[in-house]
Design a protein around this motif. Sequence first.
Motif, PDB file in Angstrom:
ATOM      1  N   ARG A  78       0.810  -1.221   0.000  1.00  0.00           N
ATOM      2  CA  ARG A  78       0.000   0.000   0.000  1.00  0.00           C
ATOM      3  C   ARG A  78       0.841   1.267   0.000  1.00  0.00           C
ATOM      4  O   ARG A  78       0.635   2.148  -0.848  1.00  0.00           O
ATOM      5  CB  ARG A  78      -0.963  -0.027   1.187  1.00  0.00           C
ATOM      6  N   PRO A  79       1.801   1.410   0.920  1.00  0.00           N
ATOM      7  CA  PRO A  79       2.640   2.622   0.833  1.00  0.00           C
ATOM      8  C   PRO A  79       3.479   2.674  -0.431  1.00  0.00           C
ATOM      9  O   PRO A  79       3.741   3.755  -0.970  1.00  0.00           O
ATOM     10  CB  PRO A  79       3.519   2.538   2.095  1.00  0.00           C
ATOM     11  N   VAL A  81       2.573   1.544  -3.391  1.00  0.00           N
ATOM     12  CA  VAL A  81       1.701   2.017  -4.477  1.00  0.00           C
ATOM     13  C   VAL A  81       1.638   3.540  -4.462  1.00  0.00           C
ATOM     14  O   VAL A  81       1.735   4.194  -5.516  1.00  0.00           O
ATOM     15  CB  VAL A  81       0.286   1.397  -4.350  1.00  0.00           C
ATOM     16  N   ALA A  82       1.469   4.108  -3.272  1.00  0.00           N
ATOM     17  CA  ALA A  82       1.404   5.572  -3.164  1.00  0.00           C
ATOM     18  C   ALA A  82       2.721   6.219  -3.593  1.00  0.00           C
ATOM     19  O   ALA A  82       2.730   7.225  -4.322  1.00  0.00           O
ATOM     20  CB  ALA A  82       1.052   5.959  -1.727  1.00  0.00           C
ATOM     21  N   ALA A  85       3.202   5.804  -7.404  1.00  0.00           N
ATOM     22  CA  ALA A  85       2.256   6.668  -8.125  1.00  0.00           C
ATOM     23  C   ALA A  85       2.758   8.109  -8.132  1.00  0.00           C
ATOM     24  O   ALA A  85       2.708   8.807  -9.168  1.00  0.00           O
ATOM     25  CB  ALA A  85       0.873   6.576  -7.496  1.00  0.00           C
ATOM     26  N   ALA A  86       3.290   8.553  -6.988  1.00  0.00           N
ATOM     27  CA  ALA A  86       3.852   9.907  -6.924  1.00  0.00           C
ATOM     28  C   ALA A  86       5.079  10.029  -7.815  1.00  0.00           C
ATOM     29  O   ALA A  86       5.292  11.060  -8.487  1.00  0.00           O
ATOM     30  CB  ALA A  86       4.197  10.249  -5.470  1.00  0.00           C
TER      31      ALA A  86
END
Length: 378
Positions: A78-79, A81-82, A85-86
């Motif tokens: 999850r982190p 992916v963030a 994405a950034a």
Amino acid sequence: MEVTTLARRATWTGGAVQERLRRLNLITTVPPLAIVGVLLVVLTARTWWHVVLQVIGLIAALATAERWTAGDFIRVARPCVAITAAVWLAGALNDDSSSFYGLCVVGSFTIPPLPRHRIAALLGLAVLVAALGASNPLFFHDYGVGRLLQYVVIPAVSVVVSTAFTFVSQRLYDLVAELEQSRDREAELAVIRERMRFASDLHDIQGHTLHVVKLKVALAEKLLVGDVDRARQELREVHTLVGDTIVQTKELAYAQRRLNLSAELENAKNLFEAAGIHVRVDREAEVDARAGELLGQVLRETTTNILRHAQAEQVRITLTESGISIVNDGAQEGGLPELNGLSTLRQRLADDGGELKVEQQDGRFLTAAAFPRREDVR
């Protein structure tokens, strides 16, 4: 001892196999991803800012892949992916088309293990990658086919393709894991079967002995009035029988117990005669060595059943090269009684290629066990 060894072996084998699978996944997954990421940095990065972005995305991708091989990636995915994405958004705004690599890898590892809605999650990820990449032509006001392909179409398609490959790898890994779980269950069943065999053998030893002791003590009590010497002899036999039972129990505990069919025949004959039952033994041939022990168990169990459940006056034991039959009269009227010991022996004989038959008719009870003859096997 055998049961404990089987249980420990099953546990150790399962853990060792899981560790080998993890190492295999680690070797076949992480190095190729790292090589591709480094090549993208070397071949496509035009500024130090591009290098920083791609390295951050690559680190997040490798961390997710490593945790995926260990089966513990959700808290990392999850982190990551963030972060990726950034990185892809920053790369698109800085004209770096390779910055989507980290998000592509992290997304492909995150979606296949989802319990449901994987297709919807994949489409959502593809749309996210395309939307973030679309910031490039919007920012540079260049809506040509080249930029749309480079920042929208190719990244979105790459995510779908890489996720499909990861999904196949995940299915293969799951199948191998299921196979190992099946092997673990088979090992557990082997432990259970060994415990049941041990319990059955212990029942044969203790149950048989206790019933015979009861019979001989009752006989000795009757003989005390008129035949003291015979009573003493019966009590000495009880003492010897108990001592033999202790030895047999120890041998069973250390997997050293072996029944001697000739000794069992003599023992059965003595027991029947002591109970006032006429016994006839027809020994037509020597029993094949491989069948002797199981046939001895059948004879012992049948002897106990006759003494317990029948009002027998005559017993006939017939021994052939590959089988034994015991016929007694005085069987109780009605259907076949439930004889748990013989039911267990039937399965054990079947496992060794033998057959156990039990019949009751006109007050006579037949127990017959047989193995295929050597020429029949050929």
